[in-house]
Design an enzyme around this catalytic site. Structure first.
Site, mmCIF file in Angstrom:
data_model
loop_
_atom_site.group_PDB
_atom_site.id
_atom_site.type_symbol
_atom_site.label_atom_id
_atom_site.label_comp_id
_atom_site.label_asym_id
_atom_site.label_seq_id
_atom_site.Cartn_x
_atom_site.Cartn_y
_atom_site.Cartn_z
ATOM 1 N N LYS A 174 0.843 -1.198 0.000
ATOM 2 C CA LYS A 174 0.000 0.000 0.000
ATOM 3 C C LYS A 174 0.876 1.245 0.000
ATOM 4 O O LYS A 174 1.646 1.471 0.923
ATOM 5 C CB LYS A 174 -0.893 0.025 1.238
ATOM 6 C CG LYS A 174 -1.942 1.140 1.159
ATOM 7 C CD LYS A 174 -2.597 1.434 2.484
ATOM 8 C CE LYS A 174 -1.972 2.574 3.219
ATOM 9 N NZ LYS A 174 -2.036 3.873 2.559
ATOM 10 N N GLY A 227 7.346 5.225 7.742
ATOM 11 C CA GLY A 227 6.359 6.266 8.028
ATOM 12 C C GLY A 227 6.647 6.897 9.377
ATOM 13 O O GLY A 227 7.762 6.810 9.904
ATOM 14 N N THR A 231 2.617 6.004 13.953
ATOM 15 C CA THR A 231 2.020 4.905 13.168
ATOM 16 C C THR A 231 2.828 3.635 13.403
ATOM 17 O O THR A 231 2.264 2.539 13.524
ATOM 18 C CB THR A 231 1.994 5.254 11.660
ATOM 19 O OG1 THR A 231 1.593 6.601 11.498
ATOM 20 C CG2 THR A 231 1.070 4.347 10.889
ATOM 21 N N CYS A 283 13.158 12.030 5.679
ATOM 22 C CA CYS A 283 13.413 11.614 7.064
ATOM 23 C C CYS A 283 14.863 11.866 7.456
ATOM 24 O O CYS A 283 15.185 11.947 8.638
ATOM 25 C CB CYS A 283 13.070 10.143 7.221
ATOM 26 S SG CYS A 283 13.883 9.115 5.988
ATOM 27 N N GLU A 384 9.692 16.040 15.342
ATOM 28 C CA GLU A 384 9.928 16.054 13.894
ATOM 29 C C GLU A 384 8.896 16.956 13.214
ATOM 30 O O GLU A 384 7.696 16.722 13.331
ATOM 31 C CB GLU A 384 9.803 14.628 13.346
ATOM 32 C CG GLU A 384 10.165 14.538 11.884
ATOM 33 C CD GLU A 384 9.909 13.150 11.296
ATOM 34 O OE1 GLU A 384 8.872 12.568 11.618
ATOM 35 O OE2 GLU A 384 10.736 12.690 10.507
HETATM 36 P P1 NDP Z 1 2.395 7.895 8.185
HETATM 37 O O1 NDP Z 1 2.928 7.114 9.314
HETATM 38 O O2 NDP Z 1 1.211 8.752 8.419
HETATM 39 O O3 NDP Z 1 2.001 6.952 6.972
HETATM 40 C C1 NDP Z 1 2.890 6.046 6.357
HETATM 41 C C2 NDP Z 1 2.084 4.973 5.658
HETATM 42 O O4 NDP Z 1 1.371 4.221 6.624
HETATM 43 C C3 NDP Z 1 1.026 5.513 4.703
HETATM 44 O O5 NDP Z 1 0.898 4.632 3.626
HETATM 45 C C4 NDP Z 1 -0.205 5.524 5.573
HETATM 46 O O6 NDP Z 1 -1.374 5.557 4.813
HETATM 47 C C5 NDP Z 1 -0.020 4.234 6.335
HETATM 48 N N1 NDP Z 1 -0.747 4.137 7.584
HETATM 49 C C6 NDP Z 1 -1.244 5.120 8.371
HETATM 50 N N2 NDP Z 1 -1.877 4.598 9.447
HETATM 51 C C7 NDP Z 1 -1.756 3.250 9.349
HETATM 52 C C8 NDP Z 1 -2.185 2.154 10.168
HETATM 53 N N3 NDP Z 1 -2.886 2.326 11.288
HETATM 54 N N4 NDP Z 1 -1.880 0.897 9.775
HETATM 55 C C9 NDP Z 1 -1.171 0.692 8.643
HETATM 56 N N5 NDP Z 1 -0.762 1.688 7.822
HETATM 57 C C10 NDP Z 1 -1.029 2.948 8.174
HETATM 58 O O7 NDP Z 1 3.619 8.720 7.621
HETATM 59 P P2 NDP Z 1 3.605 9.812 6.492
HETATM 60 O O8 NDP Z 1 3.030 9.239 5.241
HETATM 61 O O9 NDP Z 1 3.007 11.053 7.062
HETATM 62 O O10 NDP Z 1 5.171 10.008 6.225
HETATM 63 C C11 NDP Z 1 5.956 10.846 6.965
HETATM 64 C C12 NDP Z 1 6.724 10.098 8.034
HETATM 65 O O11 NDP Z 1 7.500 9.070 7.434
HETATM 66 C C13 NDP Z 1 7.711 10.985 8.751
HETATM 67 O O12 NDP Z 1 7.643 10.769 10.130
HETATM 68 C C14 NDP Z 1 9.058 10.521 8.239
HETATM 69 O O13 NDP Z 1 10.118 10.740 9.102
HETATM 70 C C15 NDP Z 1 8.813 9.087 7.997
HETATM 71 N N6 NDP Z 1 9.799 8.562 7.055
HETATM 72 C C16 NDP Z 1 10.781 7.727 7.516
HETATM 73 C C17 NDP Z 1 11.773 7.268 6.672
HETATM 74 C C18 NDP Z 1 12.823 6.313 7.147
HETATM 75 O O14 NDP Z 1 13.408 5.625 6.298
HETATM 76 N N7 NDP Z 1 13.112 6.213 8.419
HETATM 77 C C19 NDP Z 1 11.817 7.680 5.272
HETATM 78 C C20 NDP Z 1 10.735 8.549 4.888
HETATM 79 C C21 NDP Z 1 9.765 8.969 5.768
HETATM 80 P P3 NDP Z 1 -2.095 6.963 4.524
HETATM 81 O O15 NDP Z 1 -1.101 7.897 3.964
HETATM 82 O O16 NDP Z 1 -3.127 6.601 3.564
HETATM 83 O O17 NDP Z 1 -2.626 7.407 5.842
#
Ligand code: NDP
Length: 483
Positions: A174, A227, A231, A283, A384
Site C-alpha cells: 500500500k 512512516g 504509526t 526523514c 519532527e
Molecule cells: P504515516 O505514518 O502517516 O504513513 C505512512 C504509511 O502508513 C502511509 O501509507 C499511511 O497511509 C499508512 N498508515 C497510516 N496509518 C496506518 C495504520 N494504522 N496501519 C497501517 N498503515 C497505516 O507517515 P507519512 O506518510 O506522514 O510520512 C511521513 C513520516 O515518514 C515521517 O515521520 C518521516 O520521518 C517518515 N519517514 C521515515 C523514513 C525512514 O526511512 N526512516 C523515510 C521517509 C519517511 P495513509 O497515507 O493513507 O494514511
C-alpha cells in the site's frame, strides 16, 4: 480526471465497495484524480491472489526472478518522464528532483535487487571432530506487506517491494493515499514486464482501514513499514501478538554538526540541501544545525543569505528550489511548529510564512525557514516537523555537541563536518544513530544497512540486510559418517 485502480491478481480493478477518494495536486490545491478507498475485503482479495501465486514464484529460479525485476527496472527508466511528472504532480516536489533522484532511484532499487539476489548466499559451519555440517537455508516468508509514506513515494515503495519479490515472497503493498499515482503506473509496468499474476498486489486506500487490514491480517507474515513514529508504534502493537517479522523505518530529528575545521564552501552548499531538499520532507534531513562557536556568526550570515536566494514556486519550472508541501493539513502543521518555536523564544532568522505563488494561489507553499534556538529542549529540536524548517544552535566542544546531538528520542542519521579524521571517528562512534555521514549527506550506497535507532525504528533494510529480512533462516544440521 485520472482514475487510479488497484492492482490485484495481475489486473487493474476497482475497489469492491466502488468507493473512491479525491486526490489533490499540492501545487495547485485542486483535485485532479480519484483513488480507490479500499477496505479489508480488497486486502483479503489481494492476499488470496498473493497466496495462490506463492508456490510457483517462491520455487522459480533466482535467474528468472532477477530477469523480471530487471525488466521492471528498465521499463521504469524508459518511462522516466511520465513517472517524474506524475510524482511531481502528486507530491508537489520539483520536477527536476523527481527526474534526477526519485525515479532513477526507484529503477535502481529493482536493478540492484535483481543483481543482489543472484549473489545472496548463506553460511555453513563444519565440525569435523563430530562429522557434522550445519548450513543455513534461507527461505521466503510467504505473503508479506509493504507500506510506504508520501515523501519519496515510488523511491520508498520500490525499496521494499524489490527485495521482497527478489527473495521469492509475494506482496500486498500500500502506498500512501496522498501519493498513489506512481504506484499505479508501476502496476501497469509490472503487467508489461510479465510479472506473474498475484506476485505483487497494490491496494490503494487509507492507512487506518486499508493499511491496518494488511498489518492485522493473520497470514501476512511480515510488515516492512516506512512512516511516522506514532504509526510505527501502532503497527508494532498490532503485529506483536501475531509475532510478525517487522521492519520499521520511522521519523528523525537529525543533527547537522559543523566544526570550524571543515571544508566551509562544500559544507554550506550541502547544508542547503540537507535542510531543504524535497521541502525538508526527507526523514534524513538535517533539521538541527549545530555550529562551532568560532564560526557561528559567519555561518549564520552566509546561510541566511543563501537561503533567501532559494526559489519557492511552480514545481514544473526548472529553477524552482522548493515546490509545494504535500497537503494543506501538512502546511498547517508546519506553520504551527514555526509559531510555537517563536513563542518558546526562538529567533526567526528567515522565512516563517506560507508563500503565495502567482497562478497557484491555492497551492501549499512555505518559505524555507531558519530559527535560532538556545536550548535543545525546545519543541523544535525535539519533535519532527518534516518540513522546510531548521534550527541553528552554537556549541563549544566535541563533548557538548555529542550530548546535544544524542539528546532526542530519535536516532536516524547525523552529518559531521570536519577535516580532522580522528574527530570524525570519535564522533561516528559516539553518535547514537543508524547512519553517520562525514563531510557529505544523503550519499547512499544501496549495499549498506539502512535504518534508525531509538524511536527512529527497528531493523535494517538495504543490501543483504533486506534480503535477510525477507527470508527465514533455517538451520540444517547433517551428520555424516566417514568409513
Ligand atoms: P504515516 O505514518 O502517516 O504513513 C505512512 C504509511 O502508513 C502511509 O501509507 C499511511 O497511509 C499508512 N498508515 C497510516 N496509518 C496506518 C495504520 N494504522 N496501519 C497501517 N498503515 C497505516 O507517515 P507519512 O506518510 O506522514 O510520512 C511521513 C513520516 O515518514 C515521517 O515521520 C518521516 O520521518 C517518515 N519517514 C521515515 C523514513 C525512514 O526511512 N526512516 C523515510 C521517509 C519517511 P495513509 O497515507 O493513507 O494514511
Amino acid at each position: 480526471m485520472i482514475k487510479i485502480e488497484n492492482y490485484i491478481n495481475g489486473q487493474l480493478v476497482s475497489p469492491l465497495s466502488e468507493n473512491y477518494l479525491d486526490n489533490y495536486n499540492p501545487s495547485t490545491g485542486k483535485i485532479y484524480g480519484q483513488i480507490p478507498n479500499s477496505d479489508e475485503n480488497d486486502v483479503e482479495k489481494a492476499y488470496q491472489a498473493a497466496e495462490n501465486a506463492f508456490p510457483l514464484w517462491s520455487k522459480s529460479s533466482t535467474e528468472y526472478r532477477s530477469k523480471i525485476l530487471q525488466r521492471i527496472a528498465d521499463l521504469i527508466f524508459e518511462n522516466l518522464e511520465e513517472f517524474a511528472l506524475a510524482e511531481s504532480k502528486d507530491n508537489g516536489k520539483p520536477l527536476s528532483l523527481a527526474t534526477a533522484v526519485d525515479i532513477p532511484r526507484a529503477s535502481s532499487n529493482f536493478s540492484f535487487f535483481a543483481k543482489a539476489i543472484t549473489q545472496f548466499s548463506s553460511e555453513s559451519h563444519e565440525n569435523s571432530a563430530i562429522n557434522t555440517i550445519n548450513f543455513t537455508l534461507r527461505q521466503p516468508l510467504g505473503v508479506v506487506g509493504c507500506i510506504s509514506p508520501w515523501n519519496l513515494p515510488l523511491y520508498l515503495f520500490t525499496w521494499k517491494i524489490a527485495p521482497a519479490l527478489a527473495s521469492g515472497n509475494c506482496v500486498v503493498a500500500k502506498p500512501s493515499e496522498v501519493t498513489p499515482y506512481t504506484a499505479y503506473l508501476l502496476s501497469k509496468i509490472c503487467i508489461e514486464a510479465g510479472l506473474p499474476k498475484g506476485v505483487l498486489n497494490i491496494v490503494h486506500g487509507l492507512g487506518a482501514s486499508c493499511g491496518n487490514a494488511i498489518v492485522s491480517h493473520p497470514n501476512i507474515k511480515a510488515i516492512s513499514f516506512t512512516g511516522g513514529t506514532k504509526t510505527g508504534q501502532h503497527i508494532a502493537r498490532t503485529a506483536a501478538p501475531m509475532f510478525k517479522k517487522l521492519s520499521l523505518e520511522l521519523g528523525g530529528k537529525n543533527p547537522n554538526i559543523i566544526f570550524s575545521d571543515c571544508n566551509y564552501d562544500k559544507m554550506l552548499q550541502v547544508s542547503l540541501k540537507s535542510s531543504f531538499a524535497n521541502q525538508g520532507q526527507i526523514c534524513l534531513c538535517g533539521s538541527r544545525i549545530f555550529v562551532e562557536a568560532s564560526i557561528y556568526d559567519k555561518f549564520k550570515a552566509d546561510f541566511v543569505e543563501k537561503v533567501s536566494g532559494m526559489k519557492v514556486g511552480n514545481p514544473l519550472e526548472k529553477n524552482t528550489d522548493l515546490g509545494a508541501l504535500v497537503s494543506k493539513e501538512h502546511l498547517e502543521k508546519v506553520d504551527e511548529y514555526v509559531q510555537k518555536a517563536i513563542q518558546e523564544g526562538g529567533q526567526l532568522l528567515y522565512g516563517g510564512k506560507p508563500v503565495q505563488v502567482n497562478d497557484f494561489e491555492e497551492g501549499y507553499y512555505y518559505q524555507p525557514t531558519i530559527i535560532e534556538v538556545d536550548s535543545n529542549q525546545c519543541t523544535l529540536n525535539q519533535e519532527e516537523v518534516f518540513g522546510p524548517v531548521v534550527s541553528l544552535m552554537k556549541f563549544s566542544s566535541e563533548e557538548e555537541v555529542i550530548a546535544l546531538a544524542n539528546d532526542t528520542k530519535y536516532g536516524l542519521s547525523a552529518s559531521v563536518w570536519t577535516s580532522n579524521i580522528d574527530r570524525s571517528m570519535r564522533m561516528s562512534q559516539q553518535l547514537k544513530t543508524g547512519i553517520v555521514w562525514v563531510n557529505t549527506w544523503l550519499n547512499r550506497d544501496l549495499r549498506t544497512p539502512f535504518g534508525g535507532t531509538k524511536s527512529s525504528g527497528v531493523g535494517r533494510e538495504g543490501g543483504l540486510e533486506a534480503l535477510r529480512f525477507f527470508t527465514e533462516p533455517k538451520n540444517v544440521c547433517i551428520q555424516y559418517s566417514i568409513e
